[in-house]
Write a protein that holds these residues in place. Sequence first.
Motif, PDB file in Angstrom:
ATOM      1  N   ARG A  99      -7.279   1.976   1.986  1.00  0.00           N
ATOM      2  CA  ARG A  99      -8.105   3.695   1.778  1.00  0.00           C
ATOM      3  C   ARG A  99      -8.124   4.005  -0.354  1.00  0.00           C
ATOM      4  O   ARG A  99      -7.933   2.087  -0.479  1.00  0.00           O
ATOM      5  N   ASP A 160      -9.618  13.136  -3.775  1.00  0.00           N
ATOM      6  CA  ASP A 160      -9.706  12.366  -2.394  1.00  0.00           C
ATOM      7  C   ASP A 160      -9.352  10.605  -2.448  1.00  0.00           C
ATOM      8  O   ASP A 160      -9.762  10.425  -1.866  1.00  0.00           O
ATOM      9  N   ASP A 198      -2.472  13.426  -0.638  1.00  0.00           N
ATOM     10  CA  ASP A 198      -1.413  12.513   0.203  1.00  0.00           C
ATOM     11  C   ASP A 198      -0.859  11.313  -1.061  1.00  0.00           C
ATOM     12  O   ASP A 198      -1.291  10.657  -2.266  1.00  0.00           O
ATOM     13  N   TRP A 233       6.539   9.960   1.481  1.00  0.00           N
ATOM     14  CA  TRP A 233       5.494   9.130   1.537  1.00  0.00           C
ATOM     15  C   TRP A 233       4.868  10.997   2.697  1.00  0.00           C
ATOM     16  O   TRP A 233       6.409  11.657   3.013  1.00  0.00           O
ATOM     17  N   SER A 234       4.358  11.577   1.781  1.00  0.00           N
ATOM     18  CA  SER A 234       3.916  13.327   1.996  1.00  0.00           C
ATOM     19  C   SER A 234       2.951  12.781   3.057  1.00  0.00           C
ATOM     20  O   SER A 234       3.448  12.056   4.341  1.00  0.00           O
ATOM     21  N   GLU A 235       4.095  14.498   4.171  1.00  0.00           N
ATOM     22  CA  GLU A 235       2.708  14.509   5.644  1.00  0.00           C
ATOM     23  C   GLU A 235       1.714  13.237   6.107  1.00  0.00           C
ATOM     24  O   GLU A 235       1.663  13.456   7.186  1.00  0.00           O
ATOM     25  N   GLY A 236       0.467  13.771   5.591  1.00  0.00           N
ATOM     26  CA  GLY A 236      -0.204  13.021   5.928  1.00  0.00           C
ATOM     27  C   GLY A 236      -0.533  11.315   5.807  1.00  0.00           C
ATOM     28  O   GLY A 236      -0.881  10.725   6.815  1.00  0.00           O
ATOM     29  N   LEU A 237       0.477  10.549   5.163  1.00  0.00           N
ATOM     30  CA  LEU A 237       0.978   8.888   5.026  1.00  0.00           C
ATOM     31  C   LEU A 237       2.313   8.936   6.354  1.00  0.00           C
ATOM     32  O   LEU A 237       3.311   7.860   6.579  1.00  0.00           O
ATOM     33  N   SER A 239       4.502   8.150   9.122  1.00  0.00           N
ATOM     34  CA  SER A 239       5.222   8.528  11.056  1.00  0.00           C
ATOM     35  C   SER A 239       6.131   8.237  11.191  1.00  0.00           C
ATOM     36  O   SER A 239       6.124   7.757  12.292  1.00  0.00           O
TER      37      SER A 239
END
Length: 392
Positions: A99, A160, A198, A233-237, A239
Amino acid sequence: MPYTFSLDDVAFLRSPEGERAVGACEGLELTGESKLTDVATARRAVGERYAAVLETVLLRRKAHRKLDGAARWLFTEDALQQATPTAVAEYRAHRLAGRDVHDVTCSIGADLVWLARSASRCVGSDLDAVRLAMASHNCSVEAVDPLLARADALAPVTRDCVVVADPARRDVAGRRTWRPRDFMPALDELTSVYAGADLVVKTAPGIDPAAVPWAGELELISLDGQVREACLWSEGLASASRRATVLRSDGTRWTVTDTDPDDATVAEPGEWIIDPDGAVVRAGLVRHYAARHGLWQLDERIAYLSGDEPPPGVRAFRVLEFEGYSEKTLRTTLRRHQVGRVEILVRGLDIDPNLLRRRLKPHGPNEASVVLTRIGRSPMAFFCRAERVPAR
């Protein structure tokens, strides 16, 4: 008081002359007793930069067990205290491999070095010019070359990117539960500025999950049996909602999450008692861990587990005998087994192990471990032998 480094100090320490000066002082004892002699020796050998050199030697010695490469890095006292241990930084960077990443509180670079090794592109920034100069040196030592910028974490300079932040904890005496305003920058401000991005935030293990509703995943991380941090960890990261990650200095790594089965039962004591890693307990994943390893709980409200075979690689307690707890009966048991050295573990009972040990006055050639807990309303004492279970 810790020495306050200047940019001129950092420039000197990075120069060949500075490296020779540090080398000339590495053999000094630097103890309380030797301080006056060591300072005089350093003054003669180094000159006016002696204080910066001596502080660097001391900090490198302190950093040796925490950070790889510490023998050539530059630090401040505060930055070293907050620096992420290498094993934890490497693990987190692994989760972000490939990333574009911006470490917005990079300090002296303990996380940044590993992020730069695994990220597609990497930026590090900090408001402190001295720490940023040290980060530049440390990255150079480790042969990585992230883009560095002097910038406020609350004033974004990239787009980004995955944003990684390690806010400083304010010095609040006795604080065990941390609130968003206890950090610098405050977590609420940080998450507001990076809303929609993120975001990964290293924080204290005592953070209240209810105080960080934006976090899609709360991860508790331990290293060599000690819980080191919580990572948000934010939602996009994310699991999972809750994760416990257990790291060892030998490279061993495992994790358990709330997506794993949690169908552990409550049953009578078995051959072993297992005290789960603190990361598992703090993450509320005791049942998930038990289910994975075929263990069961002694009481649904107590974190101690039992089983007929302990998990690999843990220190477990083989139950030799157990009975209802009272101080008198425990003292009798220790005398019967001639125990002079006793380890006391307690969950669910209001007992101070150190005070109890003094009152028990153990005496004899043997050693043992005693696990004190309750089953239902009944206090219980388990007389055990601690054993290290081989890793598979």
